[in-house]
Every structure is written in structure tokens, then in C-alpha cells.
Write an enzyme that holds these catalytic residues in place. Structure first.
Site, mmCIF file in Angstrom:
data_model
loop_
_atom_site.group_PDB
_atom_site.id
_atom_site.type_symbol
_atom_site.label_atom_id
_atom_site.label_comp_id
_atom_site.label_asym_id
_atom_site.label_seq_id
_atom_site.Cartn_x
_atom_site.Cartn_y
_atom_site.Cartn_z
ATOM 1 N N THR A 20 0.894 -1.163 0.000
ATOM 2 C CA THR A 20 0.000 0.000 0.000
ATOM 3 C C THR A 20 0.927 1.206 0.000
ATOM 4 O O THR A 20 2.108 1.066 0.309
ATOM 5 C CB THR A 20 -0.850 -0.022 1.296
ATOM 6 O OG1 THR A 20 -1.725 -1.148 1.248
ATOM 7 C CG2 THR A 20 -1.681 1.216 1.498
ATOM 8 N N ARG A 28 -13.354 -7.514 -3.219
ATOM 9 C CA ARG A 28 -12.793 -7.435 -1.861
ATOM 10 C C ARG A 28 -12.343 -5.998 -1.551
ATOM 11 O O ARG A 28 -11.734 -5.330 -2.372
ATOM 12 C CB ARG A 28 -11.606 -8.388 -1.753
ATOM 13 C CG ARG A 28 -10.883 -8.388 -0.399
ATOM 14 C CD ARG A 28 -9.689 -7.472 -0.396
ATOM 15 N NE ARG A 28 -8.895 -7.595 0.822
ATOM 16 C CZ ARG A 28 -7.890 -6.780 1.145
ATOM 17 N NH1 ARG A 28 -7.565 -5.787 0.336
ATOM 18 N NH2 ARG A 28 -7.218 -6.951 2.255
ATOM 19 N N VAL A 29 -12.643 -5.533 -0.356
ATOM 20 C CA VAL A 29 -12.208 -4.209 0.084
ATOM 21 C C VAL A 29 -11.409 -4.394 1.375
ATOM 22 O O VAL A 29 -11.825 -5.138 2.261
ATOM 23 C CB VAL A 29 -13.422 -3.283 0.337
ATOM 24 C CG1 VAL A 29 -12.969 -1.948 0.903
ATOM 25 C CG2 VAL A 29 -14.206 -3.083 -0.962
ATOM 26 N N GLY A 30 -10.265 -3.722 1.464
ATOM 27 C CA GLY A 30 -9.410 -3.863 2.645
ATOM 28 C C GLY A 30 -9.590 -2.731 3.631
ATOM 29 O O GLY A 30 -10.631 -2.057 3.681
ATOM 30 N N ASP A 31 -8.562 -2.484 4.405
ATOM 31 C CA ASP A 31 -8.621 -1.473 5.472
ATOM 32 C C ASP A 31 -8.515 -0.041 4.954
ATOM 33 O O ASP A 31 -9.016 0.902 5.577
ATOM 34 C CB ASP A 31 -7.475 -1.707 6.468
ATOM 35 C CG ASP A 31 -6.117 -1.654 5.783
ATOM 36 O OD1 ASP A 31 -5.903 -2.462 4.848
ATOM 37 O OD2 ASP A 31 -5.280 -0.800 6.141
ATOM 38 N N THR A 60 -0.532 0.035 6.453
ATOM 39 C CA THR A 60 -0.231 -0.871 5.335
ATOM 40 C C THR A 60 -0.117 -2.281 5.884
ATOM 41 O O THR A 60 0.278 -2.467 7.036
ATOM 42 C CB THR A 60 1.068 -0.455 4.624
ATOM 43 O OG1 THR A 60 1.468 -1.527 3.752
ATOM 44 C CG2 THR A 60 2.217 -0.164 5.589
ATOM 45 N N GLY A 61 -0.461 -3.251 5.054
ATOM 46 C CA GLY A 61 -0.339 -4.640 5.497
ATOM 47 C C GLY A 61 -1.609 -5.413 5.231
ATOM 48 O O GLY A 61 -2.377 -5.080 4.312
ATOM 49 N N GLY A 106 -5.020 -6.230 5.323
ATOM 50 C CA GLY A 106 -6.156 -5.368 5.609
ATOM 51 C C GLY A 106 -7.229 -5.950 6.493
ATOM 52 O O GLY A 106 -7.839 -5.226 7.289
HETATM 53 N N1 GLY Z 1 -3.669 -2.865 3.488
HETATM 54 C C1 GLY Z 1 -4.114 -3.001 2.164
HETATM 55 C C2 GLY Z 1 -5.134 -4.010 1.993
HETATM 56 O O1 GLY Z 1 -5.198 -4.999 2.724
HETATM 57 O O2 GLY Z 1 -5.914 -3.864 1.105
#
Ligand code: GLY
Length: 285
Positions: free
Chosen positions: A157, A185-188, A208-209, A211
């Protein structure tokens, strides 16, 4: 004034180390130039992230991770401390710079737009369609093919936090997400307080990482809130420790209202760069 950027948590392939380090420095310098010319923290953070989105060495914008069907879906968000204003986009496929679109969302009646709706809104705001195939790089394709063959979980990220001359705080984050993620899919990153958070008088954070874990731990909000009683390093460490307990690795850049800051990670590496009144720095670890 201060700018702090990250280019993602994870392991950086040795042959990409130089490109990644010079990329985060370039983004830092672009953000700093905005602050130095009287620009706002928001403008500086957005500009730094825009530079990283255009750099194929990073998993955001051009060079984003490919999903299970082999195309790019990107998430991005911005937040400013004053008024807790937030704008995000999720699973957007056809813009060059999702961070510029997230910025537009912040100035709308909504906080988060996804997929086709985000694309429609982009056209309304004069952001042209970018061919989805132009976001795909050879490196991202090779990485996707390798993960599909061998398994594994790779993310990455980019993000920036900034403090301007008027003491305003902003955070901006952008990502292609996890390699080979499910479509939709949606992350953090575009969730308030998960991957991106800023609060006036307190601090700003970009994560970052992995999510799914970062979001459940609300790492960005948790770290900024902890600044009430903790140093930036301790606050960021504690937020990431919870994500790790849940099963996920990651990294965080955290900037306090007094200009103190931390760049910490539980992943093997996290590229980052910063500049403030006392000088500048950058690193891959
Ligand atoms: N941290 C980015 C994601 O998991 O989408």
C-alpha cells in the site's frame, strides 16, 4: 511542518530496493514542496500519494496488485483532522489516481463510493476514464502468477501523513490490495479509522499490510487515539500488536500534532521517508 510517507509493508525484492527507496524519497519531496510553498496538509499528503500511485514500483495506481480474475481494483482514502472529514473509494477499476477521486468524495455528500458508482462519480467530477489494462505492469502480472502457482499472501500500500504550517493534519492512503484477492474485496485502506485516520490536535495515521486484520484492530484510529497518553512509537506499536494478535502483519506511519512521529512495522520491511524542520530521512526497514 512535516511530511511522512510509506511505500508499503512486506518484503522488498532486492532488485527493487533502489527503485522503492528513490520512489518514497521522490514522494516525500513532492509533499514537502507543497508544504513549503504554503499548501495544506491535505494537498501535501494527496500529492505524495499521487506520485507513489504513478510509480510502478508500488502497489497502488499503476502497478497495483491483480485480483483473482487478473485485473486491478483499487481502494484509496483521505482524511483531515478539522471536522473529521473523510473521503474514500473502493474497488475502483478505471481511474489513474484513486487518491484524487477519494479527495473529490470528501467534498461530496458521501464518505465512500465503490466500483461502478465510483467510476460514474469520477466522470461527473471531470476525472477521465483510464484504461484498466494500463494499470497492469509486468511485475504485478509476474507476482500474481507466482502467488497463484505457489500460494501466499502479499499486499502493499502507499500512504502519507502531513502537518502544515497552520498545524492542520491530514492522512492519505492508496492500494491495489492483496494479490489474488476475490473480486470486490475491500481492505482497510478506505475504511475510516482502519487504514486512514486524522484528528485535529491529536494526529494522523496511514496503515499498510494485511487489511482484514488491520481493519478489525482499527489500527489507524487506535494509534491516533493512543497519542493522548503515548509517544508515537508506543502508540503505533500497540495498535500493530493487536493486529498481529489477530493474525496479520503490517506497518503504520503516525504523526502527532506536535510534529513527533513514528514509522513502525511488524512485517519484515516497510519503505518510508520523512522530512521536517530538522532535516530528512528514509529507509527500507
Ligand atoms: N492494506 C491493504 C489491503 O489490505 O488492502
Amino acid at each position: 511542518m512535516r511530511i511522512l510517507v510509506h511505500g508499503g509493508a512486506g518484503r522488498i525484492e532486492p532488485e527493487w530496493e533502489e527503485a522503492v527507496l528513490s520512489g518514497v524519497k521522490r514522494a516525500r519531496d513532492a509533499g514537502w514542496a507543497v508544504l513549503a510553498s504554503g499548501g495544506s496538509a491535505l494537498e501535501a499528503a494527496v500529492e505524495a500519494v499521487r506520485v507513489l500511485e504513478d510509480d510502478p514500483a508500488f502497489n497502488a495506481g499503476t502497478g497495483s496488485a491483480l485480483n483473482r480474475q487478473g485485473f486491478v481494483e483499487m481502494d484509496a482514502a483521505v482524511m483531515i483532522g478539522e471536522g473529521l472529514r473523510f473521503g474514500g473509494v473502493a474497488a475502483v477499476r478505471d481511474v489513474k489516481n484513486p487518491i484524487l477521486l477519494a479527495r473529490e468524495v470528501m467534498d461530496s455528500e458521501h464518505i465512500l463510493l465503490s466500483g461502478e458508482g465510483a467510476s460514474l462519480f469520477a466522470r461527473e467530477r471531470g476525472i477521465p476514464r483510464h484504461p484498466p489494462e494500463a494499470l497492469v505492469t509486468e511485475r504485478a502480472l509476474a507476482r500474481w502468477q507466482r502467488i497463484r502457482r505457489q500460494g501466499g499472501r502479499t499486499s502493499g500500500t502507499v500512504g502519507a501523513v502531513a502537518l502544515d504550517a497552520q498545524g492542520r493534519l491530514a492522512a492519505a492512503t492508496s492500494t491495489g490490495g492483496i494479490v489474488d484477492k476475490r473480486v470486490g474485496r475491500v481492505g482497510d485502506t478506505p475504511l475510516v479509522g482502519a487504514g486512514t485516520y486524522a484528528e485535529a490536535g491529536l494526529g494522523a495515521a496511514s496503515a499498510t499490510g494485511e487489511g482484514e486484520f488491520l481493519a478489525r484492530a482499527l489500527v489507524a484510529y487506535r494509534a491516533v487515539t493512543a497519542l493522548k497518553t503515548r509517544s508515537p512509537e508506543k502508540a503505533a506499536d500497540e495498535a500493530l500488536a493487536l493486529a498481529r494478535e489477530l493474525g496479520g502483519q503490517g506497518g503504520l506511519i503516525l504523526l502527532a500534532a506536535d510534529g513527533s512521529f513514528a514509522a513502525v512495522h511488524t512485517s519484515p520491511q516497510m519503505s518510508h521517508a520523512w522530512r521536517g524542520p530538522e532535516g530528512e530521512g528514509a529507509g527500507l526497514a
